[in-house]
Design a protein around this motif. Structure first.
Motif, short mmCIF file in Angstrom:
data_model
loop_
_atom_site.label_atom_id
_atom_site.label_comp_id
_atom_site.label_asym_id
_atom_site.label_seq_id
_atom_site.Cartn_x
_atom_site.Cartn_y
_atom_site.Cartn_z
N ASP A 1 15.37 5.79 -19.19
CA ASP A 1 15.10 6.61 -18.02
C ASP A 1 14.03 5.87 -17.23
O ASP A 1 12.86 5.79 -17.66
CB ASP A 1 14.59 7.98 -18.45
N ALA A 2 14.40 5.29 -16.10
CA ALA A 2 13.48 4.46 -15.32
C ALA A 2 12.24 5.22 -14.87
O ALA A 2 11.18 4.63 -14.67
CB ALA A 2 14.21 3.87 -14.10
N GLY A 3 12.35 6.51 -14.73
CA GLY A 3 11.19 7.31 -14.33
C GLY A 3 10.25 7.64 -15.46
O GLY A 3 9.17 8.18 -15.24
N GLU A 4 10.64 7.28 -16.69
CA GLU A 4 9.82 7.62 -17.86
C GLU A 4 9.21 6.39 -18.54
O GLU A 4 8.25 6.53 -19.26
CB GLU A 4 10.67 8.38 -18.87
N VAL A 5 9.83 5.23 -18.39
CA VAL A 5 9.31 4.05 -19.11
C VAL A 5 7.99 3.60 -18.53
O VAL A 5 7.65 3.84 -17.43
CB VAL A 5 10.31 2.85 -19.11
N ARG B 1 5.91 -0.05 -12.31
CA ARG B 1 5.15 1.08 -11.79
C ARG B 1 4.07 0.49 -10.91
O ARG B 1 3.36 -0.43 -11.33
CB ARG B 1 4.52 1.91 -12.90
N ILE B 2 3.95 0.99 -9.70
CA ILE B 2 2.99 0.44 -8.75
C ILE B 2 1.87 1.43 -8.50
O ILE B 2 2.11 2.58 -8.15
CB ILE B 2 3.68 0.06 -7.42
N ASN B 3 0.65 0.96 -8.67
CA ASN B 3 -0.54 1.74 -8.32
C ASN B 3 -0.92 1.26 -6.92
O ASN B 3 -1.60 0.25 -6.76
CB ASN B 3 -1.66 1.46 -9.33
N TYR B 4 -0.42 1.97 -5.92
CA TYR B 4 -0.59 1.54 -4.53
C TYR B 4 -2.05 1.47 -4.08
O TYR B 4 -2.43 0.49 -3.42
CB TYR B 4 0.23 2.43 -3.59
N PRO B 5 -2.91 2.44 -4.41
CA PRO B 5 -4.30 2.33 -3.94
C PRO B 5 -5.02 1.07 -4.44
O PRO B 5 -5.84 0.50 -3.73
CB PRO B 5 -4.96 3.59 -4.50
N TYR B 6 -4.68 0.64 -5.67
CA TYR B 6 -5.34 -0.54 -6.24
C TYR B 6 -4.52 -1.81 -6.12
O TYR B 6 -4.97 -2.88 -6.53
CB TYR B 6 -5.69 -0.29 -7.71
N ARG B 7 -3.30 -1.68 -5.56
CA ARG B 7 -2.41 -2.84 -5.37
C ARG B 7 -2.10 -3.54 -6.70
O ARG B 7 -2.12 -4.76 -6.81
CB ARG B 7 -2.96 -3.87 -4.40
N ASP C 1 7.41 8.87 -9.89
CA ASP C 1 6.15 8.39 -10.46
C ASP C 1 5.84 6.94 -10.08
O ASP C 1 5.39 6.16 -10.91
CB ASP C 1 6.16 8.57 -11.99
N ASN C 2 6.09 6.61 -8.80
CA ASN C 2 5.79 5.28 -8.25
C ASN C 2 6.47 4.14 -8.99
O ASN C 2 5.96 3.03 -9.05
CB ASN C 2 4.28 5.04 -8.19
N ARG C 3 7.62 4.41 -9.55
CA ARG C 3 8.38 3.37 -10.20
C ARG C 3 9.42 2.81 -9.24
O ARG C 3 9.98 3.53 -8.42
CB ARG C 3 9.03 3.89 -11.48
N VAL C 4 9.69 1.51 -9.40
CA VAL C 4 10.64 0.82 -8.55
C VAL C 4 11.54 -0.02 -9.45
O VAL C 4 11.06 -0.66 -10.39
CB VAL C 4 9.94 -0.09 -7.53
N VAL C 5 12.84 -0.01 -9.15
CA VAL C 5 13.81 -0.79 -9.92
C VAL C 5 14.29 -1.93 -9.03
O VAL C 5 14.73 -1.71 -7.90
CB VAL C 5 15.01 0.07 -10.37
N ASP D 1 0.82 -1.21 0.00
CA ASP D 1 0.00 0.00 0.00
C ASP D 1 0.85 1.26 0.00
O ASP D 1 0.35 2.36 0.07
CB ASP D 1 -0.97 0.01 1.17
N GLY D 2 2.18 1.07 -0.09
CA GLY D 2 3.09 2.21 -0.15
C GLY D 2 4.52 1.75 -0.34
O GLY D 2 4.83 0.58 -0.16
N PRO D 3 5.39 2.69 -0.70
CA PRO D 3 6.79 2.36 -0.96
C PRO D 3 7.52 1.74 0.23
O PRO D 3 8.43 0.93 0.05
CB PRO D 3 7.42 3.70 -1.33
#
Length: 74
Positions: A70-74, A47-53, A30-34, A13-15
């Motif tokens: 660019d990990a923040g753009e893909v 990319r994680i949509n935390y509210p919807y899991r 932008d909720n991206r994780v490597v 539900d969060g980082p």
């Protein structure tokens, strides 16, 4: 597939919960994780949509391929 099987059981539900499970994961904008996967042979960007899991795979590739994006753009 091993990473997928682990993650489908998670309830992020969060980082902070991602970092608690995977300390080496890198949080980017932008909720991206490597993630480093397969013994650090590959990089996985999600990319994680935390509210919807929901976790969206945005990139899978070698370190050399990862260096070209660019990990923040893909």
């Amino acid at each position: 597939m091993a990473w997928y099987r682990e993650v489908e059981k998670e309830d992020w539900d969060g980082p902070a919960k991602v970092k608690a499970k995977y300390r080496s994961a890198s949080l980017v904008r932008d909720n991206r994780v490597v993630f480093n996967i397969k013994g650090n042979d590959y990089r996985l960007v999600v990319r994680i949509n935390y509210p919807y899991r929901v976790v969206y795979v945005r990139f899978v590739g070698t370190h050399t391929e990862y260096d070209k994006i660019d990990a923040g753009e893909v």
